[in-house]
Write an enzyme that holds these catalytic residues in place. Structure first.
Site, PDB file in Angstrom:
ATOM      1  N   TRP A  89       0.828  -1.221   0.000  1.00  0.00           N
ATOM      2  CA  TRP A  89       0.000   0.000   0.000  1.00  0.00           C
ATOM      3  C   TRP A  89       0.853   1.258   0.000  1.00  0.00           C
ATOM      4  O   TRP A  89       0.497   2.258  -0.632  1.00  0.00           O
ATOM      5  CB  TRP A  89      -1.003  -0.029   1.155  1.00  0.00           C
ATOM      6  CG  TRP A  89      -2.011  -1.104   0.895  1.00  0.00           C
ATOM      7  CD1 TRP A  89      -2.102  -2.309   1.520  1.00  0.00           C
ATOM      8  CD2 TRP A  89      -3.019  -1.102  -0.133  1.00  0.00           C
ATOM      9  NE1 TRP A  89      -3.119  -3.053   0.947  1.00  0.00           N
ATOM     10  CE2 TRP A  89      -3.693  -2.335  -0.059  1.00  0.00           C
ATOM     11  CE3 TRP A  89      -3.411  -0.178  -1.101  1.00  0.00           C
ATOM     12  CZ2 TRP A  89      -4.741  -2.675  -0.916  1.00  0.00           C
ATOM     13  CZ3 TRP A  89      -4.454  -0.509  -1.955  1.00  0.00           C
ATOM     14  CH2 TRP A  89      -5.105  -1.735  -1.858  1.00  0.00           C
ATOM     15  N   ASP A 159      -1.417   6.531   6.490  1.00  0.00           N
ATOM     16  CA  ASP A 159      -2.548   5.777   5.926  1.00  0.00           C
ATOM     17  C   ASP A 159      -2.922   4.713   6.956  1.00  0.00           C
ATOM     18  O   ASP A 159      -2.335   3.627   6.976  1.00  0.00           O
ATOM     19  CB  ASP A 159      -2.121   5.145   4.597  1.00  0.00           C
ATOM     20  CG  ASP A 159      -3.168   4.148   4.081  1.00  0.00           C
ATOM     21  OD1 ASP A 159      -4.244   4.007   4.716  1.00  0.00           O
ATOM     22  OD2 ASP A 159      -2.891   3.504   3.050  1.00  0.00           O
ATOM     23  N   LYS A 183     -12.598  -1.552   7.202  1.00  0.00           N
ATOM     24  CA  LYS A 183     -11.964  -2.532   8.083  1.00  0.00           C
ATOM     25  C   LYS A 183     -12.539  -2.403   9.489  1.00  0.00           C
ATOM     26  O   LYS A 183     -13.311  -3.247   9.918  1.00  0.00           O
ATOM     27  CB  LYS A 183     -10.449  -2.339   8.098  1.00  0.00           C
ATOM     28  CG  LYS A 183      -9.790  -2.981   6.884  1.00  0.00           C
ATOM     29  CD  LYS A 183      -9.394  -1.990   5.870  1.00  0.00           C
ATOM     30  CE  LYS A 183      -8.372  -2.505   4.915  1.00  0.00           C
ATOM     31  NZ  LYS A 183      -8.819  -2.788   3.589  1.00  0.00           N
TER      32      LYS A 183
HETATM   33  N1  PMP Z   1      -4.315   1.519   2.230  1.00  0.00           N
HETATM   34  C1  PMP Z   1      -4.328   0.392   2.950  1.00  0.00           C
HETATM   35  C2  PMP Z   1      -3.356   0.233   4.079  1.00  0.00           C
HETATM   36  C3  PMP Z   1      -5.261  -0.613   2.644  1.00  0.00           C
HETATM   37  O1  PMP Z   1      -5.287  -1.739   3.360  1.00  0.00           O
HETATM   38  C4  PMP Z   1      -6.168  -0.423   1.585  1.00  0.00           C
HETATM   39  C5  PMP Z   1      -7.210  -1.435   1.224  1.00  0.00           C
HETATM   40  N2  PMP Z   1      -6.993  -2.712   1.570  1.00  0.00           N
HETATM   41  C6  PMP Z   1      -6.093   0.760   0.862  1.00  0.00           C
HETATM   42  C7  PMP Z   1      -5.161   1.719   1.209  1.00  0.00           C
HETATM   43  C8  PMP Z   1      -7.020   1.032  -0.271  1.00  0.00           C
HETATM   44  O2  PMP Z   1      -8.250   1.290   0.262  1.00  0.00           O
HETATM   45  P1  PMP Z   1      -9.555   1.518  -0.611  1.00  0.00           P
HETATM   46  O3  PMP Z   1      -9.972   0.205  -1.125  1.00  0.00           O
HETATM   47  O4  PMP Z   1     -10.503   2.098   0.404  1.00  0.00           O
HETATM   48  O5  PMP Z   1      -9.202   2.491  -1.678  1.00  0.00           O
END
Ligand code: PMP
Length: 346
Positions: A89, A159, A183
C-alpha cells in the site's frame, strides 16, 4: 466483519429508520441524517481523543483516492515529499504522489521483503519535505508500526486504513490521518480523514474541488451526496465500539487475539509467518504452508469449517487471517484449532 448486533439493528431499522423511511431512502439534507453525521464525527472525536484543532471528515473514493488528496492538499509551495515504503500500500501511495512532485524514499523495506522496519534513526529524512508519509499497518504484508515514528519537524501523514480504531492513537503527532472505513470503521463507501486545521486552505490549483479538504470541512462532509447507508452503519459500529469500552479496551482484545494466532504459527512446523515479531501486525496475519501444494486443500477444509476469506492477497500468495475489531476471539480460537488439526492429520 461487522458485529452481528450491528447488522441485527440495521435489519430491524431497514424499512423505517426515521419518519417511516429507510435510511436508504433518506435525503442527505434531511435534518435527522445531518444530525446523525454530526454524531458520527463527535463519536470519532471522543473515541480517538481528537484534539480541537483537528477536523474529522468523511469522503468517498476509498483510501486509494487519498493517495492523491494528500499531496494535493499538503504539498503547498514545496516540491518534495518523503515516503516510507514498507509494503504494497505504501507503494501505491508513492506512485500517485509522484504525479504531483518529487518523491524521496526515506526508507524502503524492500531489501528484507517487507518483513521488518529499520529504526527511524536509519531513515534518510529530508527536512525540506512537505511531509513524510507512512503506512502504520501494511495490510498485505502484515507489518505494523507499534510506535509512531519520531520524524522531527516534518509533518507526518499516515494511511491508517487497516489499524485505525484498533488501539489508542496520538492524533496530535500527525498532520493528516486517513483510513478507508471498510476494516474497523464500518462498511465500504466512506474514508475517514483527520486533518490538522492548519493544513486546510492550501490545496494546489489543480486539486479537484471534491478532493480539497477545505471544501469537505466547510460542508461538514456533505459536499455532495454521500453513501447514506455507510454513514448510518458507521454510526452503529462506533456505538458498538464504545460499548466494548473504546479503543483501549479493544486494544487488549486485539493484543490477545493476535498473540494467540502468532503463538499457534510459531509452535508449528508446518505454518509460518515471516515478519520479525516486533513488527507483526495485530490486524492482518499472513502465513505460509511448508508445502504450498496443500494450499487449496487447506482453504477448502477451512471453508467447510466456517473459516472464510483466508486466501492471501494475490501479490503475496499464501494465507492471510484478517482479525479486525469485529472478529471475536472465538474466531481466532477456531482458526488455531483447525490449523493444529490440519497439521496433525498431514
Ligand atoms: N491503504 C491500505 C493500508 C489498505 O489496506 C487499503 C485497502 N486494503 C487501501 C489503502 C485502499 O483502500 P480503498 O480500497 O478504500 O481504496
Amino acid at each position: 466483519m461487522i458485529p452481528t448486533e450491528v447488522l441485527e439493528q440495521a435489519r430491524a431499522e431497514l424499512l423505517d429508520w426515521h419518519r417511516g423511511m429507510s435510511v436508504l431512502e433518506t435525503s442527505h439534507r434531511d435534518k435527522a441524517f445531518i444530525a446523525m453525521t454530526e454524531a458520527v464525527t463527535d463519536k470519532v472525536r471522543t473515541l480517538l481523543a481528537v484534539p480541537d484543532n483537528y477536523r474529522v471528515l468523511f469522503m468517498q473514493g476509498g483510501a486509494s483516492l487519498q493517495f492523491a488528496a494528500a499531496p494535493l492538499n499538503l504539498l503547498g509551495d514545496k516540491s518534495a515529499m518523503d515516503y516510507v515504503y514498507t509494503g504494497l500500500w505504501g507503494k501505491k501511495a508513492i506512485l500517485d504522489a509522484k504525479r504531483y512532485g518529487e518523491v524521496r524514499i526515506a526508507y524502503s523495506a524492500e531489501s528484507n521483503q517487507f518483513t521488518s522496519i529499520e529504526p527511524v534513526e536509519q531513515w534518510a529524512l529530508n527536512e525540506a519535505a512537505a511531509y513524510l508519509h507512512y503506512t502504520p499497518n501494511e495490510t498485505v504484508h502484515g507489518v505494523e508500526f507499534h510506535e509512531i515514528p519520531e520524524v522531527g519537524a516534518v509533518p507526518l501523514v499516515g494511511d491508517f486504513s487497516s489499524t485505525i480504531l484498533s488501539r489508542p492513537l496520538d492524533v496530535s503527532k500527525h498532520a493528516l490521518i486517513y483510513a478507508g472505513a471498510q476494516k474497523n470503521i464500518g462498511p465500504s463507501g466512506l474514508t475517514m480523514v483527520i486533518v490538522d486545521e492548519q493544513y486546510l486552505g492550501h490545496a494546489l490549483d489543480i486539486c479537484p474541488a471534491y478532493l480539497n479538504y477545505q471544501n469537505i470541512a466547510n460542508s461538514h462532509s456533505l459536499y455532495n451526496t454521500p453513501p447514506t447507508f455507510s454513514f448510518y452503519l458507521i454510526d452503529l459500529v462506533l456505538d458498538w465500539l464504545e460499548k466494548q469500552g473504546g479503543v483501549a479496551a479493544i486494544e487488549d482484545v486485539n493484543k490477545r487475539k493476535s498473540a494467540k494466532l502468532y503463538e499457534c504459527l510459531d509452535q508449528s512446523d508446518f505454518f509460518s509467518n515471516p515478519v520479525v515479531p516486533k513488527y507483526r501486525s495485530r490486524m492482518n496475519v499472513p502465513f505460509f504452508l511448508a508445502d504450498a501444494s496443500q494450499e487449496a486443500r487447506f482453504l477448502e477444509q477451512a471453508e467447510a469449517n466456517g473459516l472464510m476469506n483466508l486466501a492471501g492477497h494475490r501479490a503475496l500468495g499464501g494465507m492471510r487471517a484478517s482479525i479486525y475489531n469485529s472478529m471475536p476471539e472465538e474466531g481466532v480460537d477456531a482458526l488455531c484449532a483447525f490449523m493444529t488439526e490440519f497439521e496433525r492429520r498431514l
